[in-house]
Write a protein that holds these residues in place. Structure first.
Motif, PDB file in Angstrom:
ATOM      1  N   VAL A   1      15.173 -36.062   4.695  1.00 39.42           N
ATOM      2  CA  VAL A   1      15.069 -37.472   4.102  1.00 39.42           C
ATOM      3  C   VAL A   1      14.325 -38.540   4.943  1.00 39.42           C
ATOM      4  CG1 VAL A   1      16.228 -39.365   3.345  1.00 39.42           C
ATOM      5  CG2 VAL A   1      17.277 -37.354   2.700  1.00 39.42           C
ATOM      6  N   ARG A   2      14.469 -38.353   6.192  1.00 33.54           N
ATOM      7  CA  ARG A   2      13.641 -39.310   7.184  1.00 33.54           C
ATOM      8  C   ARG A   2      12.207 -38.799   7.067  1.00 33.54           C
ATOM      9  NH1 ARG A   2      17.191 -38.613  11.583  1.00 33.54           N
ATOM     10  NH2 ARG A   2      18.781 -39.833  11.078  1.00 33.54           N
TER      11      ARG A   2
ATOM     12  N   SER B   1      10.537 -37.147   4.893  1.00 33.89           N
ATOM     13  CA  SER B   1       9.975 -37.156   3.555  1.00 33.89           C
ATOM     14  C   SER B   1       9.717 -38.800   3.444  1.00 33.89           C
ATOM     15  CB  SER B   1      11.017 -36.869   2.274  1.00 33.89           C
ATOM     16  OG  SER B   1      11.285 -35.530   2.379  1.00 33.89           O
ATOM     17  N   THR B   2      10.462 -39.592   3.844  1.00 34.48           N
ATOM     18  CA  THR B   2      10.189 -41.360   3.940  1.00 34.48           C
ATOM     19  C   THR B   2       8.762 -41.270   4.477  1.00 34.48           C
ATOM     20  OG1 THR B   2      12.431 -41.612   3.421  1.00 34.48           O
ATOM     21  CG2 THR B   2      11.064 -43.324   4.092  1.00 34.48           C
ATOM     22  N   ARG B   3       8.757 -40.872   5.935  1.00 34.00           N
ATOM     23  CA  ARG B   3       7.826 -41.269   6.637  1.00 34.00           C
ATOM     24  C   ARG B   3       6.470 -40.636   5.812  1.00 34.00           C
ATOM     25  NH1 ARG B   3      11.015 -39.805  11.235  1.00 34.00           N
ATOM     26  NH2 ARG B   3      10.359 -37.511  11.058  1.00 34.00           N
ATOM     27  N   LYS B   4       6.408 -39.437   5.106  1.00 34.39           N
ATOM     28  CA  LYS B   4       5.161 -39.052   4.517  1.00 34.39           C
ATOM     29  C   LYS B   4       4.715 -39.955   3.318  1.00 34.39           C
ATOM     30  CE  LYS B   4       5.207 -33.930   4.730  1.00 34.39           C
ATOM     31  NZ  LYS B   4       5.560 -32.731   4.023  1.00 34.39           N
ATOM     32  N   GLU B   5       5.650 -40.449   2.679  1.00 37.56           N
ATOM     33  CA  GLU B   5       5.481 -41.401   1.409  1.00 37.56           C
ATOM     34  C   GLU B   5       4.917 -42.800   2.335  1.00 37.56           C
ATOM     35  OE1 GLU B   5       8.774 -42.071  -0.898  1.00 37.56           O
ATOM     36  OE2 GLU B   5       9.277 -39.768  -0.922  1.00 37.56           O
ATOM     37  N   MET B   6       5.279 -43.024   3.257  1.00 41.88           N
ATOM     38  CA  MET B   6       4.829 -44.486   3.638  1.00 41.88           C
ATOM     39  C   MET B   6       3.289 -44.366   4.223  1.00 41.88           C
ATOM     40  SD  MET B   6       8.114 -45.566   6.161  1.00 41.88           S
ATOM     41  CE  MET B   6       7.291 -47.089   6.648  1.00 41.88           C
ATOM     42  N   LEU B   7       2.950 -42.941   4.742  1.00 38.44           N
ATOM     43  CA  LEU B   7       1.554 -42.737   4.977  1.00 38.44           C
ATOM     44  C   LEU B   7       0.607 -42.738   3.859  1.00 38.44           C
ATOM     45  CD1 LEU B   7       1.830 -39.653   7.392  1.00 38.44           C
ATOM     46  CD2 LEU B   7       1.273 -42.076   8.015  1.00 38.44           C
ATOM     47  N   ASN B   8       1.148 -42.725   2.495  1.00 37.99           N
ATOM     48  CA  ASN B   8       0.312 -42.935   1.620  1.00 37.99           C
ATOM     49  C   ASN B   8      -0.160 -44.464   1.358  1.00 37.99           C
ATOM     50  OD1 ASN B   8       0.386 -40.289   0.520  1.00 37.99           O
ATOM     51  ND2 ASN B   8       2.540 -40.675  -0.644  1.00 37.99           N
ATOM     52  N   PHE B   9       0.497 -45.151   1.984  1.00 39.42           N
ATOM     53  CA  PHE B   9       0.257 -46.605   2.024  1.00 39.42           C
ATOM     54  C   PHE B   9      -0.942 -47.127   2.983  1.00 39.42           C
ATOM     55  CE2 PHE B   9       4.377 -46.485  -0.092  1.00 39.42           C
ATOM     56  CZ  PHE B   9       3.921 -47.028  -1.417  1.00 39.42           C
TER      57      PHE B   9
ATOM     58  N   ASN C   1      29.037 -28.901  16.604  1.00 37.02           N
ATOM     59  CA  ASN C   1      30.053 -27.897  16.691  1.00 37.02           C
ATOM     60  C   ASN C   1      30.214 -27.228  15.270  1.00 37.02           C
ATOM     61  OD1 ASN C   1      30.011 -28.079  19.242  1.00 37.02           O
ATOM     62  ND2 ASN C   1      31.643 -29.634  19.118  1.00 37.02           N
ATOM     63  N   THR C   2      29.894 -28.016  14.108  1.00 33.34           N
ATOM     64  CA  THR C   2      30.500 -27.407  12.786  1.00 33.34           C
ATOM     65  C   THR C   2      29.246 -27.214  11.803  1.00 33.34           C
ATOM     66  OG1 THR C   2      30.598 -29.608  11.913  1.00 33.34           O
ATOM     67  CG2 THR C   2      32.531 -28.846  12.813  1.00 33.34           C
ATOM     68  N   LYS C   3      29.410 -26.268  10.860  1.00 30.26           N
ATOM     69  CA  LYS C   3      28.412 -26.032  10.054  1.00 30.26           C
ATOM     70  C   LYS C   3      28.184 -27.315   9.347  1.00 30.26           C
ATOM     71  CE  LYS C   3      29.913 -21.296   9.457  1.00 30.26           C
ATOM     72  NZ  LYS C   3      30.284 -20.301   8.684  1.00 30.26           N
ATOM     73  N   LYS C   4      29.143 -28.081   8.756  1.00 25.99           N
ATOM     74  CA  LYS C   4      28.964 -29.350   7.911  1.00 25.99           C
ATOM     75  C   LYS C   4      27.996 -30.374   8.899  1.00 25.99           C
ATOM     76  CE  LYS C   4      31.610 -33.163   5.960  1.00 25.99           C
ATOM     77  NZ  LYS C   4      32.975 -33.761   5.737  1.00 25.99           N
ATOM     78  N   ALA C   5      28.187 -30.618  10.211  1.00 24.53           N
ATOM     79  CA  ALA C   5      27.543 -31.487  10.737  1.00 24.53           C
ATOM     80  C   ALA C   5      26.190 -30.981  10.912  1.00 24.53           C
ATOM     81  CB  ALA C   5      28.095 -31.569  12.109  1.00 24.53           C
ATOM     82  N   VAL C   6      25.641 -29.790  11.102  1.00 21.99           N
ATOM     83  CA  VAL C   6      24.425 -29.240  11.065  1.00 21.99           C
ATOM     84  C   VAL C   6      23.733 -29.459   9.937  1.00 21.99           C
ATOM     85  CG1 VAL C   6      23.098 -27.299  11.312  1.00 21.99           C
ATOM     86  CG2 VAL C   6      25.102 -27.560  12.974  1.00 21.99           C
ATOM     87  N   VAL C   7      24.247 -29.008   8.538  1.00 21.11           N
ATOM     88  CA  VAL C   7      23.909 -29.282   7.195  1.00 21.11           C
ATOM     89  C   VAL C   7      23.693 -30.843   6.930  1.00 21.11           C
ATOM     90  CG1 VAL C   7      24.170 -29.017   4.782  1.00 21.11           C
ATOM     91  CG2 VAL C   7      24.649 -27.086   6.215  1.00 21.11           C
ATOM     92  N   ASN C   8      24.703 -31.606   7.405  1.00 20.65           N
ATOM     93  CA  ASN C   8      24.226 -33.067   7.282  1.00 20.65           C
ATOM     94  C   ASN C   8      23.127 -33.611   8.071  1.00 20.65           C
ATOM     95  OD1 ASN C   8      26.216 -33.555   5.168  1.00 20.65           O
ATOM     96  ND2 ASN C   8      27.878 -33.919   6.689  1.00 20.65           N
ATOM     97  N   MET C   9      23.195 -33.276   9.397  1.00 22.81           N
ATOM     98  CA  MET C   9      22.019 -33.628  10.145  1.00 22.81           C
ATOM     99  C   MET C   9      20.663 -32.953   9.505  1.00 22.81           C
ATOM    100  SD  MET C   9      20.314 -32.303  13.604  1.00 22.81           S
ATOM    101  CE  MET C   9      20.439 -30.811  12.998  1.00 22.81           C
ATOM    102  N   ALA C  10      20.461 -31.780   9.093  1.00 25.31           N
ATOM    103  CA  ALA C  10      19.231 -31.353   8.432  1.00 25.31           C
ATOM    104  C   ALA C  10      18.776 -32.366   7.425  1.00 25.31           C
ATOM    105  CB  ALA C  10      19.399 -29.998   8.413  1.00 25.31           C
TER     106      ALA C  10
END
Length: 64
Positions: A36-37, A39-47, A22-31
């Motif tokens: 980050v999640r 990007s982390t998964r992409k980095e893990m694929l390198n291994f 319901n809030t812009k802040k919540a949407v931006v934080n979720m995004a």
């Protein structure tokens, strides 16, 4: 942290609708969390396929 940013209102409204948030802040934080999640998964694929552990699975496990 407080900051001012210029957001695309159309995309923001669509994200709010899809997410049910319901809030812009919540949407931006979720995004940001999702970014980050992803990007982390992409980095893990390198291994993938590197540093292969050999041995019995029971040797790797420890009891707590």
């Amino acid at each position: 942290m407080r900051t001012n940013i210029d957001l695309d209102e159309k995309i923001l409204k669509e994200a709010m609708s899809i997410s049910g948030l319901n809030t812009k802040k919540a949407v931006v934080n979720m995004a940001l969390e999702e970014y980050v999640r992803a990007s982390t998964r992409k980095e893990m694929l390198n291994f993938k396929g590197k540093n292969i552990w050999e041995g019995a699975p029971s040797e790797k496990r420890t009891k707590r």
